[in-house]
Design a protein around this motif. Sequence first.
Motif, short mmCIF file in Angstrom:
data_model
loop_
_atom_site.label_atom_id
_atom_site.label_comp_id
_atom_site.label_asym_id
_atom_site.label_seq_id
_atom_site.Cartn_x
_atom_site.Cartn_y
_atom_site.Cartn_z
N VAL A 298 0.78 -1.29 -0.10
CA VAL A 298 0.00 0.01 -0.22
C VAL A 298 0.85 1.24 0.10
O VAL A 298 0.47 2.55 -0.37
N LYS A 299 2.10 1.06 0.20
CA LYS A 299 3.11 2.34 0.34
C LYS A 299 3.70 2.36 -0.81
O LYS A 299 4.88 3.16 -0.96
N CYS A 300 3.84 1.14 -1.81
CA CYS A 300 4.74 1.30 -2.93
C CYS A 300 4.02 1.30 -4.30
O CYS A 300 4.31 1.18 -5.27
N GLN A 301 2.61 1.67 -4.06
CA GLN A 301 1.69 1.94 -5.23
C GLN A 301 2.08 2.85 -6.38
O GLN A 301 1.69 2.90 -7.41
N ASP A 302 2.63 3.91 -5.72
CA ASP A 302 3.12 5.01 -6.73
C ASP A 302 4.40 4.66 -7.49
O ASP A 302 4.59 5.75 -8.43
N PHE A 303 4.79 3.67 -7.27
CA PHE A 303 6.18 3.27 -7.95
C PHE A 303 5.99 2.26 -9.09
O PHE A 303 5.15 1.44 -8.88
N ASN A 304 6.52 2.56 -10.19
CA ASN A 304 6.43 1.83 -11.19
C ASN A 304 7.25 0.27 -10.96
O ASN A 304 8.12 0.40 -11.98
N LEU A 305 6.69 -0.37 -10.09
CA LEU A 305 7.78 -1.63 -10.00
C LEU A 305 6.63 -2.89 -10.79
O LEU A 305 6.21 -3.44 -10.00
N ALA A 306 6.88 -3.10 -11.93
CA ALA A 306 6.00 -3.83 -12.81
C ALA A 306 6.35 -5.40 -12.52
O ALA A 306 5.70 -6.19 -12.83
N HIS A 307 7.63 -5.51 -11.80
CA HIS A 307 8.19 -6.82 -11.54
C HIS A 307 7.64 -7.13 -9.98
O HIS A 307 7.98 -8.39 -9.23
N ALA A 308 6.93 -6.32 -9.32
CA ALA A 308 6.67 -6.48 -7.74
C ALA A 308 5.24 -7.13 -7.75
O ALA A 308 4.41 -6.76 -8.28
N TRP A 309 5.27 -8.19 -6.69
CA TRP A 309 4.12 -8.78 -6.25
C TRP A 309 4.01 -8.73 -4.73
O TRP A 309 4.81 -8.83 -3.94
N TYR A 310 2.81 -8.65 -4.21
CA TYR A 310 2.43 -8.92 -2.81
C TYR A 310 1.65 -10.00 -2.66
O TYR A 310 0.70 -10.60 -3.45
N LEU A 311 2.05 -10.58 -1.53
CA LEU A 311 1.27 -11.76 -1.10
C LEU A 311 0.42 -11.57 0.05
O LEU A 311 0.40 -10.83 1.13
N THR A 312 -0.92 -11.94 -0.23
CA THR A 312 -2.17 -11.96 0.52
C THR A 312 -2.28 -12.97 1.54
O THR A 312 -2.00 -13.97 1.01
N VAL A 313 -2.58 -12.91 2.73
CA VAL A 313 -2.82 -13.84 3.78
C VAL A 313 -3.92 -13.80 4.32
O VAL A 313 -4.62 -12.69 4.30
N GLU A 314 -4.48 -14.94 4.71
CA GLU A 314 -5.67 -14.95 5.56
C GLU A 314 -5.42 -15.45 6.74
O GLU A 314 -4.96 -16.66 7.02
N ALA A 315 -6.35 -14.95 7.75
CA ALA A 315 -6.10 -15.68 9.28
C ALA A 315 -7.02 -16.75 9.30
O ALA A 315 -8.26 -16.88 8.83
N LYS A 316 -6.88 -18.02 9.79
CA LYS A 316 -7.43 -19.22 10.08
C LYS A 316 -7.63 -19.47 11.46
O LYS A 316 -6.66 -19.70 12.15
N LEU A 317 -8.78 -19.28 11.89
CA LEU A 317 -9.11 -19.83 13.45
C LEU A 317 -10.28 -20.92 13.44
O LEU A 317 -11.24 -20.84 12.38
N ASP A 318 -10.31 -21.73 14.18
CA ASP A 318 -11.45 -22.60 14.34
C ASP A 318 -12.59 -22.09 14.45
O ASP A 318 -12.86 -21.17 14.88
#
Length: 337
Positions: A298-318
């Motif tokens: 969210v802090k790098c969206q203004d940079f033209n980093l076409a090779h950049a990817w971010y990993l989303t994660v989900e919390a898992k609870l019972d």
Amino acid sequence: MRLIERVWFDKHPARFVLVPLLLPFSALFYVISRLRKFAFDCGLKDSFKAKVPIVVVGNIGVGGNGKTPIVLWLVELLRAQGYQPGVISRGYGGKAPQYPYLLDENSQVQFSGDEPFLIYQRTKVPVCVGANRRASVEKLQQLGCDIIVADDGMQHYKLGRDIEVAVVDGKRRFGNGLLLPAGPLRELPARLTSVDMVICNSGQPQAGEIAMDLLPSQFVNLVTGEKCSVAEFLAKHKAVNAIAGIGSPARFFNTLTALGLTLNHSQGFVDHHHYQMADFDQLPEPQLPLLMTEKDAVKCQDFNLAHAWYLTVEAKLDEQCEQLLLSKISDIMAKKA
């Protein structure tokens, strides 16, 4: 990792010098914080009581313990039950033109801070930031929110709360067990006996703690928004570069290697790091994919980093945890009705 964090969590040899020097300040911190909490407990200081339930998600230490994924999980859980949740946050790292600051589609991360911005982007529920939590709560009540999740703020006793959820780093636990600044703790572990729920993020949960896992969901390209499953990404890429400006960068890097990726280069930054283009100029083999956390993205969206990817994660609870929490909320709703 900063030297003081190595002292807190990794038994760095500098502890033999720094801890004795800092212990008197930790003792002073303990006295002041205990007197402050005593004043609120005894009614010498007033806490604001909201008309709607307040759920505080926090911890007793500094650094990233996994609060934001829990907030995201809780917001989705509440929304699925028909509630209209809102989120309040201090907005650390941001400087808004006015407070309380209500996020919208035109908000900028430098105004709100990275975590509130991420929460709003993911959930689209009302998110309000500011040091005055009461003002933020009242703002969300005016918008029709019938339950409010406080992202952090466990030690902000000026804000009354109905439920406290504490998140513990299951691997680092409480470091050296000392209070700030000799250790990483804001409050001693005994404080956890008074909360409604203790969630253990990874590692081995202790007695009475609820296990949580952060499950990698997908990779998202920073520029195009292209989404790629973990399996698809691994089929295309083996070696990557990685950065992380979170409480524990090593946790992110370990997640990537556990997925089967080879880290050509990894660079950790302090939590809430404000990225500059210069941070990316010296990466070795820059043609490799650059991976980061969603909080970094969210802090790098203004940079033209076409090779950049971010990993989303989900919390898992019972589901038992979900039912326990929903039951508590239902009881509180009935009392406030």
